[in-house]
Design an enzyme around this catalytic site. Structure first.
Site, PDB file in Angstrom:
ATOM      1  N   ASN A 134       0.800  -1.218   0.000  1.00  0.00           N
ATOM      2  CA  ASN A 134       0.000   0.000   0.000  1.00  0.00           C
ATOM      3  C   ASN A 134       0.835   1.270   0.000  1.00  0.00           C
ATOM      4  O   ASN A 134       0.459   2.274  -0.602  1.00  0.00           O
ATOM      5  CB  ASN A 134      -0.922   0.004   1.222  1.00  0.00           C
ATOM      6  CG  ASN A 134      -1.811   1.222   1.282  1.00  0.00           C
ATOM      7  OD1 ASN A 134      -2.715   1.382   0.472  1.00  0.00           O
ATOM      8  ND2 ASN A 134      -1.562   2.113   2.243  1.00  0.00           N
ATOM      9  N   ASP A 198       1.147   6.710   0.156  1.00  0.00           N
ATOM     10  CA  ASP A 198       0.560   5.597  -0.593  1.00  0.00           C
ATOM     11  C   ASP A 198       1.124   5.529  -1.998  1.00  0.00           C
ATOM     12  O   ASP A 198       1.328   6.567  -2.667  1.00  0.00           O
ATOM     13  CB  ASP A 198      -0.959   5.754  -0.679  1.00  0.00           C
ATOM     14  CG  ASP A 198      -1.669   5.231   0.560  1.00  0.00           C
ATOM     15  OD1 ASP A 198      -1.149   5.449   1.669  1.00  0.00           O
ATOM     16  OD2 ASP A 198      -2.744   4.619   0.414  1.00  0.00           O
ATOM     17  N   ASP A 229       0.007  -6.698   3.745  1.00  0.00           N
ATOM     18  CA  ASP A 229      -0.393  -5.729   4.755  1.00  0.00           C
ATOM     19  C   ASP A 229      -1.419  -4.743   4.211  1.00  0.00           C
ATOM     20  O   ASP A 229      -1.304  -4.254   3.078  1.00  0.00           O
ATOM     21  CB  ASP A 229       0.859  -4.968   5.228  1.00  0.00           C
ATOM     22  CG  ASP A 229       0.558  -3.920   6.265  1.00  0.00           C
ATOM     23  OD1 ASP A 229       0.113  -4.298   7.356  1.00  0.00           O
ATOM     24  OD2 ASP A 229       0.763  -2.714   5.990  1.00  0.00           O
ATOM     25  N   HIS A 233      -6.809  -0.989   1.595  1.00  0.00           N
ATOM     26  CA  HIS A 233      -6.563   0.426   1.284  1.00  0.00           C
ATOM     27  C   HIS A 233      -5.822   0.635  -0.041  1.00  0.00           C
ATOM     28  O   HIS A 233      -5.460   1.773  -0.355  1.00  0.00           O
ATOM     29  CB  HIS A 233      -5.725   1.060   2.404  1.00  0.00           C
ATOM     30  CG  HIS A 233      -6.362   1.012   3.749  1.00  0.00           C
ATOM     31  ND1 HIS A 233      -7.470   1.757   4.081  1.00  0.00           N
ATOM     32  CD2 HIS A 233      -6.047   0.287   4.867  1.00  0.00           C
ATOM     33  CE1 HIS A 233      -7.804   1.507   5.335  1.00  0.00           C
ATOM     34  NE2 HIS A 233      -6.960   0.620   5.831  1.00  0.00           N
ATOM     35  N   GLU A 270      -4.312  -9.003   5.080  1.00  0.00           N
ATOM     36  CA  GLU A 270      -4.897  -8.262   6.194  1.00  0.00           C
ATOM     37  C   GLU A 270      -6.008  -7.387   5.638  1.00  0.00           C
ATOM     38  O   GLU A 270      -5.750  -6.370   5.005  1.00  0.00           O
ATOM     39  CB  GLU A 270      -3.849  -7.389   6.894  1.00  0.00           C
ATOM     40  CG  GLU A 270      -4.456  -6.637   8.082  1.00  0.00           C
ATOM     41  CD  GLU A 270      -3.636  -5.442   8.530  1.00  0.00           C
ATOM     42  OE1 GLU A 270      -3.780  -5.049   9.700  1.00  0.00           O
ATOM     43  OE2 GLU A 270      -2.868  -4.884   7.720  1.00  0.00           O
TER      44      GLU A 270
END
Length: 533
Positions: A134, A198, A229, A233, A270
């Site tokens: 991310n 990001d 991870d 997002h 995740e």
């Protein structure tokens, strides 16, 4: 997934060709999450006794986790290790990476890592590593170039705005950050904080680079999987910053690429969201993902002594997924399990009993098996592994973070070999899970006993093999008690296979009746049932 590694002993786990009809290796595995910094400091070599865990130290402790000999009973018996970030990073935790192909110098060298992989594979232990897709660190050369030169090709590797778009992040946080203190400076998007900009996964060049990083770890370094991870997002759609369809589509392509390099490769994501959202990712975007709602429901149920919500959540989870989901109790972002359970060892045993008898792929956070405590802030839930009361077996030097005050009684040496200890409870449960196919390869059938404190379910596979799991979620004993079954069974005595005390009672028609001592507080029974018709 096994690799065609550049490391010698990793070949011991590789296969000449993947059998696509075989049961994936991870379906039956028990994973163990390790923070290298906090697990074991080396006792020789250039990093010896510096107060920081490293790969030589971890390698020396592998026999505690799995010694490779099924006949021994002194190891924990896990099958795979998840390593928290191991790359160069300006932080202690490593989730803000500055070099994706590096090994953190505090943990050792690439050669130390390869030696660790070899030693793990020799013992039959698979290794998965954290991969952060991310974001990177704001000190990564990619971002430093992008921030300093608007005309750089790296500029489009990140997400920029001239004016603040006017929305905040999913938990109300600031997500748009000025690249300098100049109030007219452009802003970049960083969901977690300004130090973690990001990556722009709409940019094909970024995707190509992340695939090259994956190839490096799969083919050159010999890892068996990735823990991905914060993947919910990855790609935003304006103010929608979680679980977008573009995120899932991108991950499906990335996962397929990893499997093109090694069909046995494993990915676990995740996705800290509700069960219905997590299910969208499995199995195409990732092989499996963590079930956060189930974990919290187990903890809440043990703290209230009420199993009804656990039962309902088990049923919901069973219906939500067609492939084993990643189950756990806590991880490195949450207060330690023992702390959440009010430091009750009997509750901690009951939590382990539930985790390791349910369907899914269980993950254990290092130290959970000895009752490691710790609450926020985050460094306090990632403190050094408590090998003994002194802390000197973690490191002969002052550790990077002090051990928990209760390390005097909650440590490996104190519990090892003591049948009533939490550590031995975990060992016994892991061994039971491995030796009982119905606990790994069977569906779950939640039962509805009349007492709210009792959690009861049947594990039954397609051949009819089955067992009954009963856990008392309260501290109060329950005397004479009958657990209704979902179908009749032949009459006979109760036979517990969990290693607990012998239960007094019988199977009769459509119930299992516990007499005499009944079911003690937080007690587990795993009752062998005759094969279903």
């Amino acid at each position: 997934m096994l690799i065609l590694p550049a490391v010698s002993c990793a070949m011991a786990l590789s296969q000449p060709a993947a059998d696509t009809t075989a049961r994936p290796w991870w379906h039956d595995a028990v994973f163990y999450e390790v923070f290298v910094r906090s697990f074991a400091d080396s006792t020789d070599g250039p990093l010896a006794n510096d107060g920081v865990g490293d790969f030589r130290g971890l390698t020396a402790r592998l026999d505690y986790l799995n010694d490779g000999d099924p006949a021994t009973t002194t190891d924990l018996g896990i099958d795979a290790i998840w390593l928290m970030p191991i790359n160069e990073s300006p932080s202690y935790h490593g989730y803000d990476i500055v070099d994706y192909k590096s090994i953190d110098a505090e943990y050792g060298t690439p050669e130390d890592f390869r030696a660790f992989i070899d030693a793990a594979h020799e013992r039959g232990i698979r290794i998965i590593i954290d991969l952060v897709l991310n974001h990177c660190s704001n000190r990564h050369p990619w971002f430093e170039e992008a921030a300093s030169d608007p005309d750089s090709p790296k500029r489009d590797w990140f997400i920029w705005a001239d004016q603040d778009p006017g929305y905040r992040g999913p938990w109300g946080q600031q997500v748009w950050h000025r690249v300098s203190h100049d109030q007219d400076a452009p802003l970049y998007y960083g969901c977690f904080y300004r130090g973690m900009p990001d990556l722009n996964l709409h940019n094909p060049a970024v995707t190509a680079e992340l695939k090259e990083i994956a190839r490096f770890w799969i083919q050159d370094m010999g890892v068996d999987g990735f823990r991905l991870d914060a993947i919910k997002h990855l790609i935003e759609d304006g103010a929608t910053q979680e679980n977008t369809q573009a995120t899932i589509d991108w991950l499906e392509d990335f996962n397929a690429y990893c499997k093109s390099l090694n069909p046995d490769f494993f990915t676990v994501g995740e996705v800290w969201s509700t069960t219905d959202q997590v299910a969208r990712y499995i199995p195409a975007a990732v092989d499996t993902a963590f079930e956060f709602d189930l974990a919290q429901t187990i903890i809440d149920g043990l703290n209230t002594g009420d199993a009804t919500k656990i039962r309902d959540r088990i049923a919901l989870v069973a219906d939500a997924y067609d492939t084993p989901v990643a189950t756990f109790l806590t991880n490195h972002d949450q207060a330690r399990l023992m702390t959440q359970l009010g430091e009750s060892e009997s509750k901690a045993k009951a939590a382990a009993s539930i985790l390791l008898t349910l369907p899914g792929v269980p993950f254990i956070y290092y130290g959970e098996e000895i009752g490691h405590t710790g609450g926020k802030p985050d460094p306090n839930i990632r403190t050094p592994m408590q090998w003994d009361a002194t802390g000197e077996t973690f490191s002969a030097a002052e550790p990077w973070r002090a051990a928990q005050p209760d390390a005097v009684r909650r440590n490996v040496r104190e519990q090892q070999g003591h049948p009533g200890s939490l550590l031995e409870h975990y060992r016994r449960l892991i061994d039971l899970r491995k030796s009982t196919p119905a606990l790994t390869q069977a569906r779950v059938i939640p039962l509805d006993p009349p007492e709210d404190a009792i959690l009861a379910f049947i594990r039954r596979d397609d051949t009819g093999r089955q067992c009954l799991v009963v856990v008392n979620t309260s501290a109060d004993p329950i005397g004479w008690y009958a657990v209704p079954l979902d179908q009749p069974v032949p009459p006979g005595p109760l036979r517990d296979i969990s290693g607990n005390r012998r239960p007094f009672g019988s199977l009769s028609d459509d119930r299992a009746t516990f007499r005499g001592g009944g079911i003690r507080g937080h007690e587990l029974f795993v009752i062998e049932l005759p094969n279903a018709g």
